[in-house]
Scaffold this motif. Structure first.
Motif, PDB file in Angstrom:
ATOM      1  N   TYR A   5       0.814  -1.224   0.000  1.00 13.11           N
ATOM      2  CA  TYR A   5       0.000   0.000   0.000  1.00 13.11           C
ATOM      3  C   TYR A   5       0.846   1.273   0.000  1.00 13.11           C
ATOM      4  N   CYS A  51      -8.457  -3.187  -4.954  1.00 16.50           N
ATOM      5  CA  CYS A  51      -8.148  -2.794  -3.574  1.00 16.50           C
ATOM      6  C   CYS A  51      -7.932  -1.294  -3.438  1.00 16.50           C
ATOM      7  N   CYS A  64     -12.873  -6.155  -3.806  1.00 19.09           N
ATOM      8  CA  CYS A  64     -11.630  -6.629  -3.179  1.00 19.09           C
ATOM      9  C   CYS A  64     -11.848  -6.666  -1.664  1.00 19.09           C
ATOM     10  N   CYS A  65     -10.814  -6.364  -0.899  1.00 22.41           N
ATOM     11  CA  CYS A  65     -10.884  -6.624   0.540  1.00 22.41           C
ATOM     12  C   CYS A  65     -12.130  -6.041   1.208  1.00 22.41           C
TER      13      CYS A  65
HETATM   14 ZN   LIG Z   1      -7.780  -6.169  -1.500  1.00 23.93          ZN
END
Ligand SMILES: [Zn+2]
Ligand code: MET
Length: 337
Positions: A154, A251, A318-319
């Motif tokens: 990230y 994400c 995503c997450c």
């Molecule tokens: Zn993700």
């Protein structure tokens, strides 16, 4: 499938999109969904830990996403690396077998799902087999930063010692294994910087990888990928690589998706894919997802149709998204199209 021919590669995704009815539904958060089922992923291997100790959960989550309407399921190999498995005491052969296993479980889930569909349709209409919804098994490859498990996926900041060659060497064997595992495509996910995109593009060419790939970046400002490299420059690396059949973002908070789709669209005519996270931010130090301090991301399903109008063709989550999100995406798209 032999994709040695460049033309076949370039039409692979457009053909699949057509087969699916003009848009494609990708699955949702995988690791975070395993956690919802009780898996403890506080481990450098993250979701790949379940390949070792709970393959039944991996299969369960794939099936839940298929039930929700996904045309694409991503394998549990995001954080599965040979180096990571070796650090746990597995031999090289065992590590490679675990990578293959991630694809085997996803293929098995697809077969189970198809069998269930066939049985259901036999019950309803005798002698009429329900047509099989097209489904791809896509081998996930997370970034070097994901392997480090220190939050650098990230930040995209790897430091000066990490070069193009380091990254190529790091990913080489895993990519070779996954390319020959029976998966339909390789997804390079959550790519945090330009250097890693270049390494993937070089590997695909040098290793003569015979299945297509997609490149998916992550952003935290809607203009650049997380390292600060402009999304346009990253997308153009993907655009120049013949083996890449779709480009997009994952994400990434929903509020940035519209602008990112528009920026990518300007650079490439390849299909654009998006699978945002829930809008929460990952706190790497405390290893937890926290509510974003910026604008609140409301339920993003309401924006799916707008993102399609902006030029995206593949949609998922995503997450911290779940089968519920994917079911809603699938419905929003089928109501509209
Ligand atoms: Zn993700
Ligand atoms: C940090 S992004 C993770 C992507 C991966 N496919 C997953 O959903 O687990």
């Amino acid at each position: 499938m032999d994709l040695g021919c460049a033309e076949e590669t370039s039409s692979f995704m457009s053909g699949f999109i057509r087969e699916c009815g003009g848009y494609v539904v990708i699955d949702g958060g995988f690791a975070t969904e395993l956690e919802r089922h009780g898996a403890d992923l506080n481990d450098p291997l993250w979701s790949a830990k379940c390949l070792i100790d709970s393959p039944h959960l991996v299969r369960r989550v794939h099936l839940d996403y298929l039930d929700a309407g996904a045309n694409i399921i991503l394998t549990a190999s995001y954080q599965a690396t040979i180096q990571g498995f070796e650090a746990k005491g597995f031999s090289r052969e065992e590590a490679e077998a675990l990578l293959r296993k991630s694809v085997e479980i996803a293929c098995e889930a697809r077969e189970i799902y198809y069998d269930q569909c066939a049985k259901e349709s036999w019950g309803i209409m005798e002698n009429v087999k329900k047509s099989r919804r097209p489904i791809l098994v896509v081998a996930s490859v997370g970034s070097y930063g994901a392997y480090l498990a220190d939050g650098s996926e990230y930040s995209g900041i790897y430091g000066d010692t990490i070069t193009l060659e380091t990254l190529k060497d790091f990913h080489r064997r895993r990519v070779q294994i996954l390319a020959n595992s029976g998966a339909d495509l390789i997804a390079f996910e959550t790519i945090p910087n330009k250097l890693e995109a270049k390494a993937y593009a070089a590997l695909l060419e040098e290793e003569g990888i015979e299945i297509p790939a997609w490149f998916s970046f992550n952003s935290k400002d809607g203009i650049n990928v997380v390292s600060g490299d402009p999304i346009a420059e990253c997308a153009s690396i993907a655009d120049s690589c013949k083996k890449v059949v779709a480009v997009g973002v994952n994400c990434t908070p929903p509020r940035f998706i519209h602008g990112l789709v528009a920026s990518i669209r300007k650079i490439t005519s390849k299909p654009v894919l998006i699978y945002p996270n829930s809008g929460e931010m990952y706190d790497a130090q405390n290893k937890q997802w926290v509510e974003s301090s910026g604008d609140v991301d409301e339920d993003f399903v309401a924006y799916i149709v707008k993102w399609q109008e902006a030029g995206a063709s593949l949609f998922g989550g995503c997450c911290r998204t779940s089968p519920k999100t994917i079911r809603a995406i699938s419905k929003a798209l089928s109501d509209k199209n």
